[in-house]
Design an enzyme around this catalytic site. Sequence first.
Site, PDB file in Angstrom:
ATOM      1  N   ASP A   6      -1.837  -1.135  -0.223  1.00  0.00           N
ATOM      2  CA  ASP A   6      -2.877  -0.816  -1.204  1.00  0.00           C
ATOM      3  C   ASP A   6      -2.982   0.694  -1.409  1.00  0.00           C
ATOM      4  O   ASP A   6      -3.223   1.169  -2.513  1.00  0.00           O
ATOM      5  CB  ASP A   6      -4.234  -1.363  -0.752  1.00  0.00           C
ATOM      6  N   GLU A  27      -5.724   1.421 -11.801  1.00  0.00           N
ATOM      7  CA  GLU A  27      -4.831   0.348 -12.222  1.00  0.00           C
ATOM      8  C   GLU A  27      -5.639  -0.807 -12.796  1.00  0.00           C
ATOM      9  O   GLU A  27      -6.668  -1.185 -12.253  1.00  0.00           O
ATOM     10  CB  GLU A  27      -3.986  -0.138 -11.043  1.00  0.00           C
ATOM     11  N   ASP A  77      -6.342   1.631  -6.642  1.00  0.00           N
ATOM     12  CA  ASP A  77      -5.830   0.276  -6.764  1.00  0.00           C
ATOM     13  C   ASP A  77      -6.997  -0.645  -6.414  1.00  0.00           C
ATOM     14  O   ASP A  77      -7.296  -0.870  -5.254  1.00  0.00           O
ATOM     15  CB  ASP A  77      -4.658   0.066  -5.801  1.00  0.00           C
TER      16      ASP A  77
END
Length: 165
Positions: free
Chosen positions: A140, A67, A7
């Site tokens: 996160d 992502e 992420d």
Amino acid sequence: MRVLGIDPGTIKMGYGFLDETDDGLTLVRCGVVEASPNLSIEKRLQRLYSALLELVKEYRPDQVAVEEPFVHRNVRSAMMVGEAKAIAVLAATSLGAPVSHYAPRQVKQAVTSYGGSDKKQVQEMVRLQLGLSASPEPLDASDAIAVALCHLRQTSLDRLLSQNA
């Protein structure tokens, strides 16, 4: 197979390593690599790259899932996250692992069955699907694990479709 989910961010970059075996999924390690917001963007990116590269060398993922940046109103912020994504891809591919990219809604859909889920819902579904006693922290890190879960689901679906073609 070991998958690294990422992420990306310019201050905190979440990561999660998952192992998939015949017995199921196992969380190997998760967390965040951080860089001080007081540093220049160049220094932050270098710090994040170095830390992620060390994790890749230690845990040697077979595949990597990253992502995509979410672009809403702040284009400048999205571009900076795009730079963080680029250094994540560079670090992740340093040992030759292939990289796949997933949109935030796609990740949420794969993990919670709803593309508009919030971070807490994603975190709880990650906990439940991996059979963890506590939710992975911080958010996160749980987001990065969700990216890895999304990738494993997509890989499994692609395998099934190719077998039936």
